[in-house]
Motif scaffolding. Structure first.
Motif, PDB file in Angstrom:
ATOM      1  N   LYS A  11      38.683  16.557  -5.631  1.00 22.04           N
ATOM      2  CA  LYS A  11      39.671  17.057  -4.691  1.00 22.04           C
ATOM      3  C   LYS A  11      38.980  17.995  -3.723  1.00 22.04           C
ATOM      4  CE  LYS A  11      43.932  17.691  -3.188  1.00 22.04           C
ATOM      5  NZ  LYS A  11      44.732  16.592  -2.627  1.00 22.04           N
ATOM      6  N   ILE A  51      44.285   9.025   8.824  1.00 23.11           N
ATOM      7  CA  ILE A  51      45.092   9.715   7.825  1.00 23.11           C
ATOM      8  C   ILE A  51      44.988   9.005   6.474  1.00 23.11           C
ATOM      9  CG2 ILE A  51      47.447  10.335   7.155  1.00 23.11           C
ATOM     10  CD1 ILE A  51      46.215  12.091   9.338  1.00 23.11           C
ATOM     11  N   GLU A  52      45.058   7.683   6.493  1.00 22.17           N
ATOM     12  CA  GLU A  52      44.960   6.920   5.246  1.00 22.17           C
ATOM     13  C   GLU A  52      43.604   7.109   4.588  1.00 22.17           C
ATOM     14  OE1 GLU A  52      47.343   5.311   3.547  1.00 22.17           O
ATOM     15  OE2 GLU A  52      48.628   6.232   5.070  1.00 22.17           O
ATOM     16  N   ILE A  54      41.580   9.713   5.000  1.00 14.89           N
ATOM     17  CA  ILE A  54      41.518  11.096   4.522  1.00 14.89           C
ATOM     18  C   ILE A  54      42.239  11.224   3.179  1.00 14.89           C
ATOM     19  CG2 ILE A  54      42.367  13.441   4.971  1.00 14.89           C
ATOM     20  CD1 ILE A  54      41.795  12.931   7.945  1.00 14.89           C
ATOM     21  N   LYS A  55      43.375  10.547   3.045  1.00 17.17           N
ATOM     22  CA  LYS A  55      44.093  10.568   1.765  1.00 17.17           C
ATOM     23  C   LYS A  55      43.257   9.910   0.670  1.00 17.17           C
ATOM     24  CE  LYS A  55      48.844  10.461   3.577  1.00 17.17           C
ATOM     25  NZ  LYS A  55      50.079   9.635   3.678  1.00 17.17           N
ATOM     26  N   GLU A  56      42.608   8.796   0.996  1.00 17.76           N
ATOM     27  CA  GLU A  56      41.784   8.090   0.007  1.00 17.76           C
ATOM     28  C   GLU A  56      40.622   8.957  -0.457  1.00 17.76           C
ATOM     29  OE1 GLU A  56      39.471   3.791  -0.552  1.00 17.76           O
ATOM     30  OE2 GLU A  56      40.438   4.298   1.334  1.00 17.76           O
ATOM     31  N   ASN A  58      40.809  12.056  -0.887  1.00 16.47           N
ATOM     32  CA  ASN A  58      41.378  13.215  -1.577  1.00 16.47           C
ATOM     33  C   ASN A  58      41.090  14.524  -0.866  1.00 16.47           C
ATOM     34  OD1 ASN A  58      42.752  12.098  -3.865  1.00 16.47           O
ATOM     35  ND2 ASN A  58      40.760  11.604  -4.731  1.00 16.47           N
ATOM     36  N   GLU A  60      42.331  17.556   1.127  1.00 17.61           N
ATOM     37  CA  GLU A  60      43.638  18.200   1.209  1.00 17.61           C
ATOM     38  C   GLU A  60      44.168  18.098   2.636  1.00 17.61           C
ATOM     39  OE1 GLU A  60      44.771  22.689   0.619  1.00 17.61           O
ATOM     40  OE2 GLU A  60      44.617  21.688  -1.318  1.00 17.61           O
ATOM     41  N   LEU A  61      45.299  17.452   2.770  1.00 18.94           N
ATOM     42  CA  LEU A  61      45.848  17.152   4.092  1.00 18.94           C
ATOM     43  C   LEU A  61      46.959  18.133   4.435  1.00 18.94           C
ATOM     44  CD1 LEU A  61      45.423  14.948   6.279  1.00 18.94           C
ATOM     45  CD2 LEU A  61      47.356  13.736   5.273  1.00 18.94           C
ATOM     46  N   LEU A  66      50.798  15.191   9.182  1.00 16.01           N
ATOM     47  CA  LEU A  66      51.903  14.249   9.007  1.00 16.01           C
ATOM     48  C   LEU A  66      52.950  14.444  10.094  1.00 16.01           C
ATOM     49  CD1 LEU A  66      52.254  14.444   5.121  1.00 16.01           C
ATOM     50  CD2 LEU A  66      50.856  12.899   6.509  1.00 16.01           C
TER      51      LEU A  66
END
Length: 245
Positions: A11, A51-52, A54-56, A58, A60-61, A66
């Motif tokens: 993370k 964004i996708e 960055i989420k993959e 992990n 911290e967004l 959003l």
């Protein structure tokens, strides 16, 4: 990005993380777009792809990313609406849905440029009263132009290019991969002990899977966070190099 047990491999919480306006300015610069005439469909698509990813990873967004995604989708939908049927006079008064976003980007860009100018003045004053340099000689070779430090979005752009070359093995790759971020970090440190610098692409083997590429990238972010390594280019969109500090 998860391990075989379903737990996140890592993370990431970066001390300094660029915001959504930085990402938009990055996309505008990368696509060589006129900031006054943003192709909103293209930018929205690319923004959502970042964004996708960055989420993959992990990472911290922050919530404002959003919010900006929703804003872009809203602007895109307004631009797709058919022209008003109330007459030409009304149509002429309709404001470009992108206008507010463009204004925000211009103001933020001016703010960043002012901050960079102040930072440059600080360097100039520092150089007026020099002290022994602590920069490794390996970072700046003789005759090499000034090096440009990269931000997170520059690195993610480079990562996307590597991932685009990775074949989709999801249907026939059955062996479970045991990948350790700690091992990858140690590997990067060993490589940088042997070489003065390496290119970003040299971090990844030709037969690397998507999981291996992402774990290697996370290891790179970790050695950067620990101030073990530095990433830089000699010119915009040039080859990315990594050097030990």
């Amino acid at each position: 990005m998860q391990s075989s047990t379903g737990e996140p491999l890592y993370k990431i919480k970066l001390e300094v993380f660029e915001g959504p306006l930085d990402l938009l300015l990055h996309l505008i610069r990368e696509n060589e777009i006129n900031i006054y005439d943003i192709p909103i469909a293209l930018i929205t698509q690319q923004y959502l792809e970042y964004i996708e990813l960055i989420k993959e990873l992990n990472i911290e967004l922050a919530g404002e990313f959003l919010v900006m995604a929703a804003t872009l989708v809203h602007i895109k939908s307004k631009m797709l609406l058919p022209p008003s049927e109330e007459g030409t006079e009304t149509e002429e008064k309709v404001e470009d849905p992108r206008a507010e976003l463009v204004q925000r980007l211009l103001e933020y860009k001016r703010f960043k440029e002012a901050a960079e100018e102040l930072s440059l003045r600080e360097i100039q004053w520092r150089d007026a009263f020099p002290r022994p340099s602590i920069e490794p000689e390996s970072l700046i070779a003789e005759g090499e132009p000034m090096l440009l430090d990269l931000n997170l979005f520059d690195l993610i752009t480079a990562l996307k290019k590597v991932l685009d070359k990775v074949p989709d093995r999801s249907f026939y790759e059955v062996t479970r991969e045991e990948l350790s971020l700690k091992d990858k970090v140690s590997m990067l440190i060993d490589i940088m002990e042997e070489k003065e610098s390496i290119t970003f692409d040299e971090l990844f083997s030709h037969d690397a899977t998507r999981v291996e590429v992402i774990v290697t990238f996370l290891a790179l972010l970790e050695v950067i966070r620990l101030k073990i390594a530095r990433v830089f280019q000699s010119e915009d969109f040039g080859i990315i190099r990594i050097s030990r500090i």
